[in-house]
Design an enzyme around this catalytic site. Structure first.
Site, PDB file in Angstrom:
ATOM      1  CB  CYS A  10      -0.932   0.071   1.205  1.00  5.56           C
ATOM      2  SG  CYS A  10      -1.975  -1.376   1.398  1.00  5.56           S
TER       3      CYS A  10
ATOM      4  NE  ARG B 284       4.533   1.904  -0.449  1.00  2.00           N
ATOM      5  CZ  ARG B 284       5.650   1.575   0.177  1.00  2.00           C
ATOM      6  NH1 ARG B 284       6.804   1.834  -0.382  1.00  2.00           N
ATOM      7  NH2 ARG B 284       5.617   0.997   1.339  1.00  2.00           N
TER       8      ARG B 284
ATOM      9  CD1 TRP C 193      -0.392  -5.963  -3.742  1.00  2.00           C
ATOM     10  CD2 TRP C 193      -0.297  -6.718  -1.638  1.00  2.00           C
ATOM     11  NE1 TRP C 193       0.023  -7.273  -3.769  1.00  2.00           N
ATOM     12  CE2 TRP C 193       0.087  -7.770  -2.501  1.00  2.00           C
ATOM     13  CE3 TRP C 193      -0.309  -6.966  -0.269  1.00  2.00           C
ATOM     14  CZ2 TRP C 193       0.462  -9.030  -2.052  1.00  2.00           C
ATOM     15  CZ3 TRP C 193       0.047  -8.225   0.196  1.00  2.00           C
ATOM     16  CH2 TRP C 193       0.427  -9.246  -0.700  1.00  2.00           C
TER      17      TRP C 193
ATOM     18  CG  ASN D 112       1.955   0.192   4.031  1.00  2.00           C
ATOM     19  OD1 ASN D 112       1.640  -0.954   3.735  1.00  2.00           O
ATOM     20  ND2 ASN D 112       3.181   0.663   3.898  1.00  2.00           N
ATOM     21  N   GLY D 113       0.101  -1.841   6.212  1.00  2.00           N
ATOM     22  CA  GLY D 113       0.597  -2.813   7.188  1.00  2.00           C
ATOM     23  C   GLY D 113      -0.481  -3.856   7.459  1.00  2.00           C
TER      24      GLY D 113
ATOM     25  CD  GLU E 108      16.064 -12.488 -10.099  1.00  2.00           C
ATOM     26  OE1 GLU E 108      15.567 -13.085  -9.122  1.00  2.00           O
ATOM     27  OE2 GLU E 108      15.731 -11.337 -10.423  1.00  2.00           O
TER      28      GLU E 108
ATOM     29  CE  LYS F  84      12.885 -10.412 -12.012  1.00  2.36           C
ATOM     30  NZ  LYS F  84      13.362  -9.676 -10.904  1.00  2.36           N
TER      31      LYS F  84
ATOM     32  CD  GLU G 299       8.903 -10.616 -10.562  1.00  4.10           C
ATOM     33  OE1 GLU G 299       8.361 -10.184  -9.553  1.00  4.10           O
ATOM     34  OE2 GLU G 299      10.127 -10.544 -10.760  1.00  4.10           O
TER      35      GLU G 299
ATOM     36  CG  HIS H  82      17.385 -37.070  -9.061  1.00  6.60           C
ATOM     37  ND1 HIS H  82      17.750 -38.361  -8.770  1.00  6.60           N
ATOM     38  CD2 HIS H  82      18.521 -36.415  -9.390  1.00  6.60           C
ATOM     39  CE1 HIS H  82      19.064 -38.488  -8.898  1.00  6.60           C
ATOM     40  NE2 HIS H  82      19.550 -37.309  -9.278  1.00  6.60           N
TER      41      HIS H  82
ATOM     42  CE  LYS I   5      10.910  -2.169  -6.669  1.00  8.37           C
ATOM     43  NZ  LYS I   5      11.495  -3.184  -7.567  1.00  8.37           N
TER      44      LYS I   5
HETATM   45  C1  F6R Z   1      11.110  -9.851  -7.819  1.00  8.08           C
HETATM   46  C2  F6R Z   1      11.174  -8.928  -6.707  1.00  8.08           C
HETATM   47  C3  F6R Z   1      10.962  -9.460  -5.338  1.00  8.08           C
HETATM   48  C4  F6R Z   1      11.898  -8.760  -4.338  1.00  8.08           C
HETATM   49  C5  F6R Z   1      11.556  -9.185  -2.909  1.00  8.08           C
HETATM   50  C6  F6R Z   1      12.484  -8.563  -1.899  1.00  8.08           C
HETATM   51  O1  F6R Z   1      11.347  -9.208  -9.031  1.00  8.08           O
HETATM   52  O2  F6R Z   1      11.362  -7.753  -6.884  1.00  8.08           O
HETATM   53  O3  F6R Z   1      11.114 -10.839  -5.286  1.00  8.08           O
HETATM   54  O4  F6R Z   1      13.214  -9.074  -4.659  1.00  8.08           O
HETATM   55  O5  F6R Z   1      10.240  -8.822  -2.628  1.00  8.08           O
HETATM   56  O6  F6R Z   1      12.406  -7.180  -1.922  1.00  8.08           O
HETATM   57  P1  F6R Z   1      13.514  -6.280  -1.259  1.00  8.08           P
HETATM   58  O7  F6R Z   1      14.775  -6.484  -2.029  1.00  8.08           O
HETATM   59  O8  F6R Z   1      12.992  -4.872  -1.391  1.00  8.08           O
HETATM   60  O9  F6R Z   1      13.643  -6.725   0.165  1.00  8.08           O
END
Ligand code: F6R
Length: 608
Positions: free
Chosen positions: A2, A27, A75, A101-102, A481, A485, A488, A504, A603
């Site tokens: 949020c 966010r 969110w 937010n929380g 990773e 990517k 998501e 396996h 984010k």
């Molecule tokens: C994926 C992504 C998330 C963050 C994760 C940790 O693209 O961005 O998986 O890496 O939420 O976020 P931070 O680095 O802000 O703690």
């Protein structure tokens, strides 16, 4: 997660709130709302869906008169995205409006208690208990009321509060969720994240847990956790405003991918001086460094994937055992923590709830903590014993790109620094590492300058149902990773497998036409990878390989290859991931997805 924005000034609040909320939408973006005070009454407008709907509903805010207001972009955690679950939430008698937010963990008993007292709830959220609790404890003094209500809240919160009884004031309080206070010219702001108000001010205050801020157009008054007034030092933000704008790119993600060479340069250059690794910002005690017996690396998501690479690095260069943990696991698994252990927390935002909890867990055991963080002044940066910033600049796209690659660069720097201080690497080896690190930004620039082949491959495979990523060692961490990517932002099912582990179980999913992306950037493991590629090819898989330039053998075995230049084993992931980021980006864009704001994500994950 949020986003919160609050405005106390003399201009019309709603258009300013909308403008800032646009920059906070990353966010959370499943609903949005605003509350403004006009002629002694609180007016609330809120809706499910993107912020644009709220802008349309209110004629870009012009339909909401009043110069004191709070806004929110959501969110969802408790209660589906809907009009009634959107914030702000009014208290039962309508005297208070709250954006939150929380997560309030004890909202159920609080709600039951309030219902027994006659309070009526209009949403399914945990947040609505806050506005009602504030009304319940109202004692005619906003600071005291807020503090009393906050004492009964368990969980995390950043709150913006309006009260009809004090129509010239916005109140703010936080615990374990970020909240910034900004000072303007005859106007002041509260906001979840600094870039959203950079066009309004560069003087900000970082609100600490338990502190209350009262904002009027002319003043900002801070109260500490005991209710006493105190002066707080402002913090001057000198970032470039354009860093938080799209700058001609269609998406923030593309802009941020292209910014990687600059982010790497900023992160690496100041840390290499006169042939030495200089991590002045860390101020680690050299004697203590020599006694580190074990390292934990703790993080979430992509930062965790960076941490896995850190394990390879630290173990191979320093010869000390390293455990890598997902923060939400670490915090509950009672790890063995001793005074000669080092816990490294990695976080782009510095506000990820589980990573903050892991940091606190480590500190509670008296273990030294080192944070690798991008956002200056964030909670993790402030609370860790030592902080090394990645100078990647603001990252807005939900899928991290430059945040991740600069985390790897920071991990290489930490490793080399520790190796230098403990004499674990020779001057020659350290010199070579420096040379490669300094060349890295330029090499990434080269790779990013022509990515037509990745784009072409994305156009061939964008409608696949499943995509598998395989690799060994460092390349396996990279596969994780690459797969994250892709899934998501493209919503295509994807898995990453250690290539040797395929047989396996997972190989049963490989059928004629299944796309497998194989990473073959580690010279040492190349032959093994070649065999694994043959295994999936024999089951009909179509294979794209990321290979080292000049590796003709692999090229002939696979269907498509994307060669990358070789720098050093530890830096190859930074180069290879660029292609996987671009692949994910183009696949998502070709599927018509909102690349910067993928569904169900946000984010900065400030809830557990
Ligand atoms: C994926 C992504 C998330 C963050 C994760 C940790 O693209 O961005 O998986 O890496 O939420 O976020 P931070 O680095 O802000 O703690």
């Amino acid at each position: 997660m949020c986003g919160i924005m609050g405005y106390a000034g003399h201009r019309q609040a709603a258009p300013i709130l909308l403008e800032a909320l646009k920059k906070l939408e990353y966010r959370g973006y499943d609903s949005a709302g605003m509350a403004v005070i006009d002629r002694g009454a609180i007016q609330v407008r809120k809706t499910r869906g993107r912020l644009q709907l709220l802008a349309n509903m209110t004629a870009d805010g012009r339909d909401m008169p009043g110069s004191m207001g709070i806004g929110h972009t959501r969110w969802a955690t408790h209660g589906e995205p809907s009009d009634r679950n959107s914030h702000p939430h009014l208290s039962h008698n309508g005297h208070f409006a709250v954006v939150h937010n929380g997560i309030i963990e004890n909202y159920r008993p609080l709600k039951e208690m309030l219902i027994l007292k006659g309070y009526v709830f209009r949403s399914d959220t945990d947040s609505e208990v806050i506005s009602n609790l504030i009304e319940f404890y109202d004692q005619g003094d906003l600071v005291k009321t807020l503090m009393t209500a906050a004492q009964h809240l368990e969980g995390s919160y950043a709150l913006g509060v309006l009260s009809v009884d004090e129509p010239d004031v916005i109140a703010a309080i936080r615990k374990d969720s970020p909240l910034i206070v900004g000072r303007g010219e005859k106007e002041n702001y509260i906001v979840s994240d600094i870039p959203a108000i950079l066009n309004l001010t560069r003087e900000v205050y970082l609100l600490e847990d338990g502190e209350v801020a009262l904002l009027t157009p002319e003043s900002i008054v801070f109260h500490n956790a005991y209710g006493d007034r105190f002066e707080k030092e402002p913090f001057h933000v000198d970032w470039d405003v354009s860093a938080a704008e799209k700058g001609g790119y269609e998406h923030f993600m593309m802009k941020e991918m292209m910014e990687q060479p600059a982010a790497l340069r900023e992160t690496i250059r100041p840390r290499i001086k006169d042939g030495r690794f200089i991590l002045d910002d860390l101020k680690l005690d050299p004697d203590w460094i020599r006694h580190i017996s074990m390292v934990y690396i703790v993080a979430c998501g992509s930062a965790y994937h960076a941490g896995r690479l850190g394990k390879n690095l630290l173990e191979s260069k320093l010869g000390i055992p390293v455990e890598v943990d997902i923060a939400s696991e670490f915090r509950y698994r009672r790890p063995i923590l001793k005074p000669d252990h080092l816990v490294i927390i990695i976080s782009q935002s510095g506000e990820t709830a589980d990573s903050i909890a892991a940091l606190r867990e480590a500190k509670a055991h008296g273990v030294r903590t080192l944070a690798i963080v991008n956002v200056v002044g964030s909670t993790i940066a402030r609370e860790a014993d030592y902080t090394l910033y990645t100078w990647a600049g603001p990252e807005i796209a939900v899928a991290t790109t430059k945040g991740y690659t600069s985390q790897i660069a920071a991990l290489v720097l930490v490793t080399m620094y520790l190796a230098q201080e403990t004499g674990k690497m020779s001057d020659e080896e350290l010199g070579e590492a420096q040379e490669m690190l300094l060349r890295l930004p330029e090499v990434t620039e080269g790779v990013l300058s022509d990515h037509r082949e990745v784009q072409r491959l994305a156009s061939l495979f964008f409608n696949c149902k499943d995509i598998y990523f395989v690799g060994r060692g460092i390349d396996f961490s990279l596969s994780l990773e690459g797969s994250l990517k892709l899934k998501e932002i493209s919503y295509i099912h994807s898995e990453a497998q250690a290539a040797g582990e395929l047989k396996h179980g997972t190989i049963s999913l490989i059928q004629p036409g299944t796309l497998v992306i194989a990473l073959v950037t580690q010279k040492r493991l190349r032959e093994k990878m070649q065999s694994n590629i043959q295994e999936v090819k024999a089951r009909g898989a179509v294979v794209i390989a990321i290979t080292l330039q000049g590796d003709e053998d692999i090229k002939h075995v696979v269907d498509h290859s994307l060669p990358i230049p070789y720098l050093s084993d530890e830096l190859q992931p930074v180069i290879a991931i660029l292609l996987l980021q671009l692949f994910a980006y183009y696949v998502a864009a070709l599927n018509g997805n909102d690349v910067d704001k993928p569904r169900n994500l946000a984010k900065s994950v400030t809830v557990e």
